[in-house]
Motif scaffolding. Structure first.
Motif, short mmCIF file in Angstrom:
data_model
loop_
_atom_site.label_atom_id
_atom_site.label_comp_id
_atom_site.label_asym_id
_atom_site.label_seq_id
_atom_site.Cartn_x
_atom_site.Cartn_y
_atom_site.Cartn_z
N ILE A 50 0.85 -1.19 0.00
CA ILE A 50 0.00 0.00 0.00
C ILE A 50 0.89 1.24 0.00
CG2 ILE A 50 -1.70 1.35 1.29
CD1 ILE A 50 -3.05 -1.12 2.15
N CYS A 51 0.63 2.16 -0.91
CA CYS A 51 1.43 3.37 -1.06
C CYS A 51 0.68 4.56 -0.47
CB CYS A 51 1.73 3.64 -2.54
SG CYS A 51 2.57 2.28 -3.38
N LEU A 52 1.34 5.29 0.43
CA LEU A 52 0.73 6.44 1.09
C LEU A 52 1.49 7.71 0.71
CD1 LEU A 52 0.23 4.97 4.69
CD2 LEU A 52 -1.45 5.10 2.84
N PRO A 53 0.79 8.73 0.21
CA PRO A 53 1.43 9.93 -0.32
C PRO A 53 1.84 10.95 0.73
CG PRO A 53 -0.93 10.12 -0.55
CD PRO A 53 -0.68 8.76 0.04
N PRO A 54 2.65 11.93 0.33
CA PRO A 54 2.99 13.06 1.21
C PRO A 54 1.82 14.04 1.29
CG PRO A 54 3.96 13.41 -0.95
CD PRO A 54 3.32 12.04 -0.98
N VAL A 55 2.02 15.14 2.00
CA VAL A 55 0.97 16.15 2.17
C VAL A 55 0.39 16.59 0.84
CG1 VAL A 55 0.55 18.54 2.88
CG2 VAL A 55 1.81 17.02 4.39
N MET A 168 4.19 24.55 -1.17
CA MET A 168 5.04 24.73 -2.33
C MET A 168 6.37 25.37 -1.98
SD MET A 168 2.27 25.81 -5.27
CE MET A 168 3.55 26.19 -6.45
N GLY A 169 6.46 25.97 -0.81
CA GLY A 169 7.72 26.53 -0.36
C GLY A 169 8.79 25.48 -0.17
N ASN A 170 8.38 24.23 -0.02
CA ASN A 170 9.33 23.13 0.15
C ASN A 170 9.65 22.40 -1.15
OD1 ASN A 170 9.57 23.35 3.02
ND2 ASN A 170 7.56 22.38 3.23
N PHE A 171 9.01 22.81 -2.24
CA PHE A 171 9.21 22.10 -3.50
C PHE A 171 10.53 22.45 -4.18
CE2 PHE A 171 4.64 20.89 -4.97
CZ PHE A 171 4.49 20.18 -3.79
N SER A 172 10.92 23.70 -4.09
CA SER A 172 12.11 24.13 -4.83
C SER A 172 13.37 23.54 -4.22
CB SER A 172 12.20 25.66 -4.81
OG SER A 172 12.29 26.13 -3.49
N SER A 173 14.32 23.26 -5.08
CA SER A 173 15.61 22.75 -4.63
C SER A 173 16.68 23.30 -5.54
CB SER A 173 15.61 21.21 -4.63
OG SER A 173 15.30 20.72 -5.90
N GLY A 174 17.93 23.07 -5.19
CA GLY A 174 19.04 23.63 -5.94
C GLY A 174 19.14 23.13 -7.36
N PHE A 228 20.45 11.55 -1.90
CA PHE A 228 21.61 12.27 -1.40
C PHE A 228 21.61 13.74 -1.79
CE2 PHE A 228 24.41 8.29 -0.93
CZ PHE A 228 24.16 8.25 0.43
N ASP A 229 20.74 14.12 -2.73
CA ASP A 229 20.71 15.53 -3.11
C ASP A 229 19.77 16.30 -2.19
OD1 ASP A 229 18.30 14.58 -3.99
OD2 ASP A 229 18.54 15.17 -6.08
N GLU A 230 19.56 17.56 -2.49
CA GLU A 230 18.76 18.42 -1.63
C GLU A 230 17.28 18.05 -1.70
OE1 GLU A 230 17.62 23.15 -1.13
OE2 GLU A 230 19.22 22.54 -2.50
N CYS A 231 16.66 17.93 -0.54
CA CYS A 231 15.21 17.71 -0.49
C CYS A 231 14.68 18.45 0.73
CB CYS A 231 14.87 16.22 -0.44
SG CYS A 231 15.36 15.38 1.07
N ALA A 232 13.39 18.38 0.94
CA ALA A 232 12.76 19.19 1.99
C ALA A 232 13.27 18.84 3.39
CB ALA A 232 11.25 19.03 1.92
N LEU A 233 13.67 17.60 3.61
CA LEU A 233 14.12 17.17 4.93
C LEU A 233 15.65 17.27 5.03
CD1 LEU A 233 11.82 14.07 5.47
CD2 LEU A 233 11.49 16.42 6.26
#
Length: 297
Positions: A50-55, A168-174, A228-233
């Motif tokens: 079973i797959c559970l999504p993020p916010v 959406m403030g957490n979506f952007s990354s480098g 290993f790259d940039e993410c929200a956490l």
């Protein structure tokens, strides 16, 4: 007017939506609240993934997993919860859903908030286990990382536009490549489809004070999928997850951002298969495969 994401126009996604029916299942007394499901693969399998999504996600964000794994005989259920306002309420609703589907045990692939709730459900049912294993992706064990405990009490009155901007403030990354850009665009499109109540309830679950009692999950097989790259956490959140589950298997991706199940679906699907393979030839197999004798003379 929102733009149409490229991924939602691909033959793969359109094939998924045309071949896999969306189901709405009501398990609570409130008939206005229904779980949304996509159920792929052999229905005779009684311990599916079973797959559970993020916010920000809807059930169909896992279409790449559903199509690829079901083609290999694995039953995959992509699930999206209605509005629940605390973790216990969510766990009770999820348990009712499993009862309705006649599933005694399940494997759960949880991402971000979905991963946190998957852990809390395993903890909630520890005395009568319903979780055979966990695959955790870009997730956390303690909501204190969001520093929003006080805000959780007012999400329900904030306009949808404000809530969407917060997420959406957490979506952007480098550094992002074309696959990651496509994944972000698709998730923005999914986010736009969510109502104010759905967003507010999810953010409330995400920020209400709480943590996982990880010691109660010491007997649950766990794989942690991280990028290993940039993410929200942050890396400190990732390290804390590792400390909580020293027995977990680690599956590292060099890149993939916040949504590797979309941007790096091939790698993620491979790790899901490897994780589930340990249950082949058992009562908790997620696949409909013939039993084989693995001993060799």
């Amino acid at each position: 007017m929102s733009c149409v994401a490229d991924l939602s126009q691909t033959q793969e996604y359109l094939s998924f939506r045309s071949s896999v029916p969306s189901r709405r299942i009501v398990v609570d007394s409130d008939n206005s609240k229904g779980w949304r499901l996509y159920d792929c693969g052999p229905k005779k399998v009684t311990c599916p993934l079973i797959c559970l999504p993020p916010v920000s996600g809807t059930a169909d964000i896992f279409y790449k997993q559903a199509l690829a794994l079901s083609a290999k005989g694995i039953r995959v259920i992509c699930a999206e919860a209605p509005a629940y306002w605390n973790v216990r309420e969510w766990c009770e609703g999820f348990k009712k859903l499993l009862d309705y589907l006649e599933l005694d045990r399940v494997h759960i692939f949880g991402c971000s908030l979905g991963g946190y709730l998957a852990q809390k459900f395993a903890e909630y049912t520890v005395n009568c286990p319903r979780v055979s294993s966990l695959i955790l992706c870009n997730t956390f064990t303690d909501t204190c990382i969001f520093n929003n405990h006080d805000s959780a009490a007012i999400f329900w009155i904030l306009p949808a536009l404000v809530l969407k901007r917060m997420i959406m403030g957490n979506f952007s990354s480098g550094k992002v490549d074309p696959e990651m850009i496509e994944a972000i665009d698709f998730m923005v499109e999914r986010l736009e489809s969510l109502s104010q109540t759905e967003l507010a309830s999810r953010l409330t679950l995400n920020c209400l004070k709480g943590y996982v009692e990880a010691h109660k999950l010491s007997n649950v097989p766990i794989t942690i999928i991280d990028v290993f790259d940039e993410c929200a956490l942050s890396s400190s959140v990732r390290e804390e997850l590792y400390k909580c589950y020293p027995h977990a298997k680690l599956a590292h991706l060099k890149s993939g951002g916040n949504f590797p199940y979309l941007s790096r679906s091939g790698e993620v699907n491979l790790h899901l298969q490897i994780h589930l393979r340990q249950f082949d030839n058992t009562a908790y197999s997620a696949a409909d495969r013939p039993l084989v004798n693995r001993t060799r003379t």
